[in-house]
Write a protein that holds these residues in place. Sequence first.
Motif: not given
Length: 506
Positions: A176-177, A179-181, A184, A205
């Motif tokens: 998850e982390d 993917s979020e990075n 962004e 997404e």
Amino acid sequence: MAKTILEMDNITKTFPGVKALDNVNFKVEEGEIHFLVGENGAGKSTLMKVLSGVYPYGEYEGDIVYQGKVQQFHKINDSVDVGIAIIYQELALFPDLSVYENIYIGNEVKHNGIINWNQTIVKAKDMLKKVNLKVKPETLIKDLGVGKQQLIEIAKALSKEVKLLILDEPTAALNEDDSENLLELIKELKKQGITCIMISHKLKEVVAIADKATILRDGQTICTLEKAKGEIDEKTIIRHMVGREMNQIYPKRENHEIGDTILELKNWSAYDGQLGRHVVKNADLKLNRGEIIGISGLMGAGRTELALSMFGNPKNYKLKGDLVLNQQPVHFKHTSDAIKAGMAYVTEDRKGNGLFLLQNITKNVSASKLQGIAHHGIINNNEEIKIAEHYKNSLHIKASSIEQLVGKLSGGNQQKVSLGKWLFAGPNILILDEPTRGIDVGAKFEIYTVMNELVEKGLSIIMISSELGEVLGMSDRVYVMAEGEIKGELDSQSADQEKIMELATQ
């Protein structure tokens, strides 16, 4: 008005027996984030391979218009030369080379024909800053996690002055982390004027960052949705993807009767000698006949390790505790013992460990129980064909024939082949490790439907999943793991996402 950077007009691509793309039209504006969405086999990756030159000019019909000019890409380098870069789900990095070598391989910084390594390192540092990655350029790729490797692939593309960046399922293997990075970063690249096309099955997404989303279905363009018009939401996307409303993403079971306990773990532990620690600690678990139990938890919680320790212990963990099957303690020395006892395990890594990609559907399905179609050591080919046809039809595997190579199938259809392979073994207990990872919502629904049909017939399922919605939607009971321990058990009525995450973070 935004300037059009790409138009793909009436693209048609045919393989033997299959029309993968049928007069597809696709238009992308400069500086936007444009998602390409559709079920497995809809034609998304094929369309991007046409665009990037993997399928060269002459092997398809229609026109690629890039920056106002009709293009004829005969090889991948032709598209790279005009500023198009594609990054696939399977990363194309050299694990034993450094970060800076990977970024500039094929695009070396030279002076008078000689590579300038000092300048290469300096430029690599600049590229790493652009993707917000703090690693030393000298670091070997094999020493980095998948999330950082994904960023290095993007840095590699940026080093070639990319104008149109294509990402094929970029977050499929990320936590998850990471993917979020990555999402962004995509938004940051947009600010820098880079246009992005993303293929993704993760509809959250799409909703989060898409400016537009083009839907493909059965090799045809269905529509393009725009964020500015308020058209991009999960319900609308699903309706266009599958051609119908999907109010119930998780189909309900009928005639659902749960029987007696078929499998039990008592104070079960698994010690990994290589890691020097327990990967499973003092686990107590029960599985009843005709039941689906979900195993939830964060990455590294020990879910797959728990499954492998039960399924013949192929990793050679040091085991303690009791594994009780049909009221009898058992000790499996090999995975073959577990299979003979009525267990089957559909791995999360279908491409690496689950299937023979260079073999056809027939050979893959029969692989789990060759003795069942052999007489005096000789395989009965007619029987093998009958079995393969049965599972192709019953699992709705989309393929030109049972002779099609499994490596050529979409992810959802590969998963169905993997499931068919293990159903042929005739199990009583089926372990499904991330059964719908990397497949679209329509294929997920079909997998869920098969799962329900199996438990209605009395088969029992252990489902490991990182998707909380899937765990809650399909499980009768949920066990939550963290750091190798089962932290709690929840029934379907009391379980919710907050309770699961509370236990998973203990």
